[in-house]
Design a protein around this motif. Structure first.
Motif, mmCIF file in Angstrom:
data_model
loop_
_atom_site.group_PDB
_atom_site.id
_atom_site.type_symbol
_atom_site.label_atom_id
_atom_site.label_comp_id
_atom_site.label_asym_id
_atom_site.label_seq_id
_atom_site.Cartn_x
_atom_site.Cartn_y
_atom_site.Cartn_z
ATOM 1 N N VAL A 1 0.878 -1.169 0.000
ATOM 2 C CA VAL A 1 0.000 0.000 0.000
ATOM 3 C C VAL A 1 0.911 1.213 0.000
ATOM 4 C CG1 VAL A 1 -1.801 1.286 1.212
ATOM 5 C CG2 VAL A 1 -1.781 -1.225 1.330
ATOM 6 N N SER A 2 0.774 2.065 -0.997
ATOM 7 C CA SER A 2 1.600 3.274 -1.027
ATOM 8 C C SER A 2 1.160 4.224 0.084
ATOM 9 C CB SER A 2 1.510 3.964 -2.391
ATOM 10 O OG SER A 2 0.197 4.463 -2.605
ATOM 11 N N LYS A 3 2.055 5.088 0.507
ATOM 12 C CA LYS A 3 1.759 6.014 1.610
ATOM 13 C C LYS A 3 0.568 6.916 1.305
ATOM 14 C CE LYS A 3 6.327 6.104 3.645
ATOM 15 N NZ LYS A 3 7.469 6.887 4.088
ATOM 16 N N ASP A 4 0.354 7.219 0.014
ATOM 17 C CA ASP A 4 -0.759 8.091 -0.367
ATOM 18 C C ASP A 4 -2.020 7.313 -0.756
ATOM 19 O OD1 ASP A 4 -0.037 7.073 -2.836
ATOM 20 O OD2 ASP A 4 0.523 9.016 -3.696
ATOM 21 N N PHE A 5 -2.017 6.013 -0.582
ATOM 22 C CA PHE A 5 -3.148 5.122 -0.865
ATOM 23 C C PHE A 5 -3.542 5.106 -2.341
ATOM 24 C CE2 PHE A 5 -3.489 5.566 3.682
ATOM 25 C CZ PHE A 5 -3.922 4.334 4.112
ATOM 26 N N ARG A 6 -2.676 5.500 -3.219
ATOM 27 C CA ARG A 6 -2.988 5.491 -4.657
ATOM 28 C C ARG A 6 -2.532 4.211 -5.342
ATOM 29 N NH1 ARG A 6 -2.340 11.729 -6.591
ATOM 30 N NH2 ARG A 6 -3.305 12.618 -4.747
ATOM 31 N N GLU A 7 -1.833 3.343 -4.618
ATOM 32 C CA GLU A 7 -1.379 2.063 -5.155
ATOM 33 C C GLU A 7 -1.586 0.978 -4.104
ATOM 34 O OE1 GLU A 7 2.722 2.261 -6.240
ATOM 35 O OE2 GLU A 7 2.417 3.873 -7.681
ATOM 36 N N LEU B 1 -11.216 -15.261 -6.258
ATOM 37 C CA LEU B 1 -10.623 -14.341 -7.237
ATOM 38 C C LEU B 1 -11.339 -12.994 -7.196
ATOM 39 C CD1 LEU B 1 -10.129 -16.815 -10.197
ATOM 40 C CD2 LEU B 1 -8.316 -15.742 -8.848
ATOM 41 N N TYR B 2 -12.658 -13.031 -7.061
ATOM 42 C CA TYR B 2 -13.390 -11.767 -6.966
ATOM 43 C C TYR B 2 -13.124 -11.081 -5.632
ATOM 44 C CZ TYR B 2 -16.705 -8.101 -6.785
ATOM 45 O OH TYR B 2 -17.243 -6.846 -6.655
ATOM 46 N N ALA B 3 -13.117 -11.854 -4.540
ATOM 47 C CA ALA B 3 -12.897 -11.261 -3.211
ATOM 48 C C ALA B 3 -11.578 -10.510 -3.144
ATOM 49 C CB ALA B 3 -12.944 -12.342 -2.134
ATOM 50 N N MET B 4 -10.565 -10.995 -3.861
ATOM 51 C CA MET B 4 -9.257 -10.334 -3.792
ATOM 52 C C MET B 4 -9.258 -8.963 -4.461
ATOM 53 S SD MET B 4 -6.773 -12.286 -6.548
ATOM 54 C CE MET B 4 -5.381 -11.199 -6.332
ATOM 55 N N VAL B 5 -10.260 -8.674 -5.280
ATOM 56 C CA VAL B 5 -10.308 -7.371 -5.952
ATOM 57 C C VAL B 5 -11.489 -6.519 -5.502
ATOM 58 C CG1 VAL B 5 -9.154 -8.298 -7.999
ATOM 59 C CG2 VAL B 5 -11.628 -8.166 -7.975
ATOM 60 N N ASP B 6 -12.361 -7.089 -4.700
ATOM 61 C CA ASP B 6 -13.621 -6.423 -4.375
ATOM 62 C C ASP B 6 -13.496 -5.044 -3.742
ATOM 63 O OD1 ASP B 6 -16.347 -5.931 -3.934
ATOM 64 O OD2 ASP B 6 -16.336 -7.052 -2.061
ATOM 65 N N PRO B 7 -12.849 -4.860 -2.593
ATOM 66 C CA PRO B 7 -13.026 -3.588 -1.886
ATOM 67 C C PRO B 7 -12.043 -2.479 -2.221
ATOM 68 C CG PRO B 7 -11.782 -5.079 -0.503
ATOM 69 C CD PRO B 7 -12.117 -5.838 -1.771
ATOM 70 N N PHE B 8 -11.039 -2.739 -3.007
ATOM 71 C CA PHE B 8 -9.887 -1.839 -2.977
ATOM 72 C C PHE B 8 -10.075 -0.484 -3.642
ATOM 73 C CE2 PHE B 8 -8.236 -6.008 -1.947
ATOM 74 C CZ PHE B 8 -7.722 -5.691 -0.703
ATOM 75 N N TYR B 9 -10.769 -0.386 -4.764
ATOM 76 C CA TYR B 9 -10.965 0.951 -5.333
ATOM 77 C C TYR B 9 -11.807 1.822 -4.398
ATOM 78 C CZ TYR B 9 -8.550 0.183 -9.715
ATOM 79 O OH TYR B 9 -7.586 -0.046 -10.651
ATOM 80 N N VAL B 10 -12.825 1.235 -3.766
ATOM 81 C CA VAL B 10 -13.619 2.001 -2.802
ATOM 82 C C VAL B 10 -12.735 2.477 -1.652
ATOM 83 C CG1 VAL B 10 -15.424 1.812 -1.041
ATOM 84 C CG2 VAL B 10 -15.842 0.970 -3.350
#
Length: 157
Positions: free
Chosen positions: A28-34, A57-66
């Motif tokens: 996780v980048s310090k600015d939360f952009r990565e 496979l879906y669970a691993m990508v589910d929450p991160f953009y939010v």
């Protein structure tokens, strides 16, 4: 939790559904952009064919953009998942990974589109890759972003 990327990563890695599925946030980048996420193939977390469950496979990508937008935009915004679509391209075997990135343009677009109080429904794509870099799944996420309404002060009694 959103003020420190290391605390965020460690807390997410202790999240029981991720632990049981073999999902781990590796960066996780310090600015939360990565954010980088991996799903390890472990005894007991595969399907009858020896590959990853589609749900894992879906669970691993589910929450991160939010979660990234919540961290970047701050408390003045509502951010939710609105819709998602996953296309399974090939069976996931071994360790698979996904990388999430927010550009300055993504963040600026969200701020601009919601400045008047309107909702914003951006689309993001993320690829799940195996250790060889081959595509396992493509995921499209549609978010709902809106500024929180201003709370009006209660009139004095």
């Amino acid at each position: 939790m959103y003020s420190n990327a290391t605390v965020f990563r460690r807390a997410m890695n202790l999240y029981r559904p991720f632990l049981g599925a073999g999902i781990q946030i590796s960066h996780v980048s310090k600015d939360f952009r990565e954010i980088d996420v991996v799903l390890k193939k472990l005894p007991g977390n595969g399907n009858a064919f020896g590959t990853h469950f589609g749900g894992s496979l879906y669970a691993m990508v589910d929450p991160f953009y939010v979660l990234m937008f919540v961290a970047v935009l701050g408390e003045g915004y509502l951010v939710w998942d609105k819709a998602a679509r996953i296309e399974f391209v090939r069976p996931g075997k071994g360790t698979v990974s996904a990388k999430f990135r927010l550009s300055e343009a993504d963040i600026a677009a969200a701020r601009e589109a919601t400045a008047s109080g309107a909702k914003y429904l951006p689309l993001f794509q993320v690829e799940v890759l195996d250790a060889k870099g081959e595509l396992v799944a493509k995921v499209e996420k549609e978010l709902y972003i809106r500024r929180k309404p201003e709370r009006k002060a209660k009139p004095a009694a």
